[in-house]
Design a protein around this motif. Structure first.
Motif, mmCIF file in Angstrom:
data_model
loop_
_atom_site.group_PDB
_atom_site.id
_atom_site.type_symbol
_atom_site.label_atom_id
_atom_site.label_comp_id
_atom_site.label_asym_id
_atom_site.label_seq_id
_atom_site.Cartn_x
_atom_site.Cartn_y
_atom_site.Cartn_z
ATOM 1 N N GLY A 193 -56.934 -7.564 59.363
ATOM 2 C CA GLY A 193 -58.018 -6.513 59.771
ATOM 3 C C GLY A 193 -56.883 -5.977 60.982
ATOM 4 O O GLY A 193 -57.014 -5.517 61.619
ATOM 5 N N SER A 194 -55.482 -6.389 60.967
ATOM 6 C CA SER A 194 -54.458 -5.854 62.415
ATOM 7 C C SER A 194 -52.798 -6.617 61.686
ATOM 8 O O SER A 194 -53.377 -6.901 60.394
ATOM 9 C CB SER A 194 -54.446 -6.857 63.968
ATOM 10 N N PRO A 195 -52.212 -5.590 62.559
ATOM 11 C CA PRO A 195 -50.696 -6.062 61.811
ATOM 12 C C PRO A 195 -50.029 -7.570 62.362
ATOM 13 O O PRO A 195 -50.713 -7.599 63.646
ATOM 14 C CB PRO A 195 -50.808 -4.197 62.186
ATOM 15 N N PRO A 196 -49.321 -7.803 61.486
ATOM 16 C CA PRO A 196 -48.845 -8.344 61.674
ATOM 17 C C PRO A 196 -47.578 -8.952 63.461
ATOM 18 O O PRO A 196 -47.619 -9.528 63.563
ATOM 19 C CB PRO A 196 -47.832 -9.341 60.695
ATOM 20 N N PHE A 197 -47.780 -7.737 63.295
ATOM 21 C CA PHE A 197 -46.011 -7.937 64.906
ATOM 22 C C PHE A 197 -46.663 -7.034 65.645
ATOM 23 O O PHE A 197 -46.890 -5.598 65.462
ATOM 24 C CB PHE A 197 -44.771 -6.614 64.083
ATOM 25 N N CYS A 198 -46.940 -7.139 66.615
ATOM 26 C CA CYS A 198 -47.587 -6.770 67.722
ATOM 27 C C CYS A 198 -47.562 -6.797 69.369
ATOM 28 O O CYS A 198 -46.782 -8.035 69.186
ATOM 29 C CB CYS A 198 -49.180 -6.950 67.858
ATOM 30 N N GLY A 199 -47.426 -6.032 69.861
ATOM 31 C CA GLY A 199 -46.755 -6.275 71.057
ATOM 32 C C GLY A 199 -47.756 -5.164 72.664
ATOM 33 O O GLY A 199 -48.269 -4.475 71.892
ATOM 34 N N ALA A 200 -48.137 -5.940 73.567
ATOM 35 C CA ALA A 200 -48.362 -4.963 74.754
ATOM 36 C C ALA A 200 -47.322 -3.782 74.992
ATOM 37 O O ALA A 200 -48.495 -2.860 75.332
ATOM 38 C CB ALA A 200 -48.708 -5.472 75.738
ATOM 39 N N ASP A 201 -46.451 -3.508 74.159
ATOM 40 C CA ASP A 201 -45.911 -2.490 73.793
ATOM 41 C C ASP A 201 -45.183 -1.748 73.335
ATOM 42 O O ASP A 201 -45.192 -2.673 72.091
ATOM 43 C CB ASP A 201 -45.211 -1.804 75.983
ATOM 44 N N ALA A 202 -44.336 -0.945 72.781
ATOM 45 C CA ALA A 202 -43.782 -0.506 72.261
ATOM 46 C C ALA A 202 -42.301 -2.223 71.425
ATOM 47 O O ALA A 202 -41.493 -2.387 70.909
ATOM 48 C CB ALA A 202 -43.289 1.174 72.507
ATOM 49 N N VAL A 203 -41.800 -2.446 73.342
ATOM 50 C CA VAL A 203 -40.403 -3.036 73.132
ATOM 51 C C VAL A 203 -40.533 -4.347 72.452
ATOM 52 O O VAL A 203 -40.295 -5.330 71.657
ATOM 53 C CB VAL A 203 -39.862 -2.978 74.560
ATOM 54 N N GLN A 204 -42.669 -5.152 73.092
ATOM 55 C CA GLN A 204 -42.294 -6.018 72.793
ATOM 56 C C GLN A 204 -42.878 -6.249 71.517
ATOM 57 O O GLN A 204 -42.615 -6.890 70.665
ATOM 58 C CB GLN A 204 -43.674 -6.676 73.663
ATOM 59 N N THR A 205 -43.428 -4.781 70.877
ATOM 60 C CA THR A 205 -43.682 -4.797 69.000
ATOM 61 C C THR A 205 -42.807 -4.854 68.840
ATOM 62 O O THR A 205 -41.743 -5.857 67.815
ATOM 63 C CB THR A 205 -44.163 -3.498 69.182
ATOM 64 N N TYR A 206 -41.025 -4.434 69.045
ATOM 65 C CA TYR A 206 -39.787 -4.432 68.652
ATOM 66 C C TYR A 206 -39.371 -5.442 68.215
ATOM 67 O O TYR A 206 -38.804 -6.171 67.519
ATOM 68 C CB TYR A 206 -38.837 -3.552 69.057
ATOM 69 N N THR A 207 -39.820 -6.395 69.495
ATOM 70 C CA THR A 207 -38.859 -8.075 69.556
ATOM 71 C C THR A 207 -39.981 -8.936 68.987
ATOM 72 O O THR A 207 -39.321 -9.832 67.920
ATOM 73 C CB THR A 207 -39.229 -8.597 70.842
ATOM 74 N N ALA A 208 -40.959 -8.852 68.821
ATOM 75 C CA ALA A 208 -41.984 -9.367 67.102
ATOM 76 C C ALA A 208 -40.964 -9.399 65.734
ATOM 77 O O ALA A 208 -41.012 -9.864 65.377
ATOM 78 C CB ALA A 208 -43.513 -8.954 67.571
ATOM 79 N N VAL A 209 -41.131 -7.710 65.736
ATOM 80 C CA VAL A 209 -40.800 -7.543 64.134
ATOM 81 C C VAL A 209 -39.245 -8.163 64.061
ATOM 82 O O VAL A 209 -38.989 -8.749 63.381
ATOM 83 C CB VAL A 209 -40.267 -5.886 64.433
ATOM 84 N N LEU A 210 -38.093 -8.125 65.002
ATOM 85 C CA LEU A 210 -37.102 -9.075 65.024
ATOM 86 C C LEU A 210 -37.249 -10.411 65.151
ATOM 87 O O LEU A 210 -35.673 -11.040 64.090
ATOM 88 C CB LEU A 210 -35.742 -8.388 66.315
ATOM 89 N N ARG A 211 -37.876 -10.912 65.234
ATOM 90 C CA ARG A 211 -38.279 -12.615 64.912
ATOM 91 C C ARG A 211 -38.235 -12.787 63.800
ATOM 92 O O ARG A 211 -37.909 -13.874 63.210
ATOM 93 C CB ARG A 211 -39.373 -12.847 66.210
ATOM 94 N N GLY A 212 -38.936 -11.735 62.779
ATOM 95 C CA GLY A 212 -39.322 -11.949 61.966
ATOM 96 C C GLY A 212 -40.231 -12.203 60.847
ATOM 97 O O GLY A 212 -41.320 -12.653 61.872
ATOM 98 N N VAL A 213 -40.030 -12.546 59.154
ATOM 99 C CA VAL A 213 -41.774 -12.670 58.945
ATOM 100 C C VAL A 213 -41.991 -14.156 59.009
ATOM 101 O O VAL A 213 -43.398 -15.334 58.700
ATOM 102 C CB VAL A 213 -41.963 -12.503 57.907
ATOM 103 N N ASP A 214 -40.974 -15.278 58.891
ATOM 104 C CA ASP A 214 -40.738 -16.801 59.342
ATOM 105 C C ASP A 214 -41.251 -17.182 59.978
ATOM 106 O O ASP A 214 -42.116 -18.608 60.532
ATOM 107 C CB ASP A 214 -39.841 -17.370 58.782
ATOM 108 N N THR A 215 -41.568 -16.326 61.535
ATOM 109 C CA THR A 215 -42.478 -17.096 63.046
ATOM 110 C C THR A 215 -43.915 -16.374 62.734
ATOM 111 O O THR A 215 -44.576 -17.016 63.556
ATOM 112 C CB THR A 215 -41.847 -16.346 63.724
ATOM 113 N N LEU A 216 -44.070 -16.435 61.590
ATOM 114 C CA LEU A 216 -45.892 -15.665 61.685
ATOM 115 C C LEU A 216 -46.735 -17.239 60.974
ATOM 116 O O LEU A 216 -46.106 -17.884 60.504
ATOM 117 C CB LEU A 216 -45.995 -14.466 60.178
ATOM 118 N N GLU A 217 -48.156 -16.733 61.643
ATOM 119 C CA GLU A 217 -48.468 -17.726 60.932
ATOM 120 C C GLU A 217 -49.504 -17.169 60.095
ATOM 121 O O GLU A 217 -50.192 -16.222 60.700
ATOM 122 C CB GLU A 217 -49.426 -18.621 62.118
ATOM 123 N N PHE A 218 -49.764 -17.292 58.968
ATOM 124 C CA PHE A 218 -51.131 -16.779 57.889
ATOM 125 C C PHE A 218 -52.251 -17.153 58.354
ATOM 126 O O PHE A 218 -52.633 -18.196 58.137
ATOM 127 C CB PHE A 218 -50.616 -16.666 56.503
#
Length: 294
Positions: A178-203
Motif C-alpha cells: 500500500g505504500s512505496p518502500p523509500f519515503c521521506g518528509a521531502d524529496a531529499v529525505q526520500t533520496y537518502t532512503a533510496v541510497l540506503r538501499g533495499v537491505d535496510t528495509l523491513e518487509f
C-alpha cells in the motif's frame, strides 16, 4: 484526448519532451504491448492534442487506494503486465523512467497498460548482454518520481533501462503493502532512503518470502546486477514468485484478470475520479511553429 497548453510547454521548457512523447508513442502501437496506444495528434493556436485509446477501467492507483493493498495473485498480474510493457520498450531502446501506479490504467477487460510517456526516452538498444554498466547506452537526465528513482539517477551516474527494473521492484512493494518502500518528509529525505538501499528495509509480514526475494533482486544498487538487466526480463519471468503464472495467456490476452472493472458502455467514465473543470481563462496564442509535426 490529452490536451496541453502550448504556452505552458514553452514557459516550462517542455516542448522537446512532448515532441519526444509523441514520437515514442507513435512507435509503440502494438495491441499486445500493454502500452496505451496513441492514434493521432492535432494542434491549434492554443493547444496540442493527443488522441489515445480509452482505458475505461480507471487508474491502478485508485484501485490500490480503495483496497489498501493487493494480495499476491492480483499484484502478480499487474506486475506482469508492467513487466511485459517494459520488456517491449527496452527491446526497442526506450527507457520509460516513470513506473508508478498512477501511470498504469486498466482497460475495460481489466488488463493494465502504461500511460504518460513524458519522461520516456529512446537511447538505443545498447549492449544489453554486456556485464559492465559503462558498456551500456545511458542517459543523464535527472527526472522521475523521487520514491521510484534508482540510485544511479539520484547520483547522476548515468542510467540505462535497468533503472526501470529498480522502479519495478518499488512498484511491486507498493502494490503488496500500500505504500512505496523509500519515503521521506521531502524529496531529499526520500533520496537518502533510496541510497540506503533495499537491505535496510523491513518487509511487512503480508509480503511473501518469494515476493520479498524478487523485490530485493530488482532493487540491487548495481544496475547490471538487477534481475532482468541482461536478459530483458526473461529471468524475472522465471523467478519463483511467478511460478505457474500463465505468461502465454497474458501475451495472448486470454488470461482472466483478477479484477474485472464494471464498464457499461464505450463512454462510461465512472471508474475515474471526478475533478472540476479548468476555470482558467483561455491561454494566449502560440504560433511559433515548434509543433509542426503534430
Amino acid at each position: 484526448m490529452k490536451v496541453v497548453k502550448k504556452r505552458l510547454l514553452t514557459s516550462a521548457g517542455q516542448k522537446d519532451q512532448v515532441r519526444s512523447e509523441k514520437v515514442i508513442m507513435s512507435q509503440t502501437r502494438s495491441s499486445l504491448a500493454r502500452v496505451c496506444r496513441l492514434y493521432r495528434t492535432f494542434k491549434d493556436s492554443k493547444y496540442v492534442y493527443m488522441l489515445m485509446e480509452a482505458c475505461l477501467g480507471g487508474e491502478l492507483w485508485t484501485l490500490l487506494r480503495n483496497r489498501g493493498c493487493f494480495e499476491d495473485a492480483s499484484g502478480r498480474f499487474y506486475v506482469a503486465c508492467v513487466l511485459q510493457a517494459l520488456s517491449y520498450l527496452h527491446a526497442r531502446g526506450i527507457i520509460y523512467r516513470d513506473v508508478k501506479p498512477e501511470n498504469v490504467l486498466l482497460d475495460a477487460r481489466g488488463y493494465a497498460k502504461l500511460v504518460d510517456f513524458g519522461f520516456a526516452k529512446k537511447i538505443g538498444v545498447g549492449k544489453r548482454r554486456k556485464a559492465k554498466a559503462d558498456e551500456m547506452d545511458k542517459t543523464w537526465t535527472f527526472c522521475g518520481t523521487p520514491e521510484y528513482m534508482a540510485p544511479e539517477v539520484i547520483l547522476n551516474k548515468g542510467h540505462c533501462p535497468s533503472a526501470d527494473l529498480w522502479a519495478l521492484g518499488v512498484f511491486t512493494f507498493e502494490l503488496l503493502t500500500g505504500s512505496p518502500p523509500f519515503c521521506g518528509a521531502d524529496a531529499v529525505q526520500t533520496y537518502t532512503a533510496v541510497l540506503r538501499g533495499v537491505d535496510t528495509l523491513e518487509f511487512p509480514g503480508k509480503v511473501s518470502l518469494t515476493a520479498a526475494d524478487l523485490i530485493r533482486k530488482l532493487c540491487r544498487d548495481e544496475p547490471t546486477e538487477r534481475l532482468g538487466a541482461l536478459k530483458n526480463g526473461e529471468d524475472i519471468q522465471k523467478h519463483r514468485w511467478f511460478e505457474s503464472f500463465d505468461w502465454e495467456g497474458l501475451e495472448k490476452g486470454t488470461l482472466t484478470p483478477p479484477i474485472v472493472p464494471e464498464v457499461s458502455s464505450p463512454t462510461d467514465t465512472s471508474n475515474f475520479d471526478r475533478f472540476p473543470l479548468d476555470s482558467e481563462e483561455a491561454p494566449p496564442h502560440d504560433d511559433s511553429g515548434w509543433d509542426h509535426d503534430f
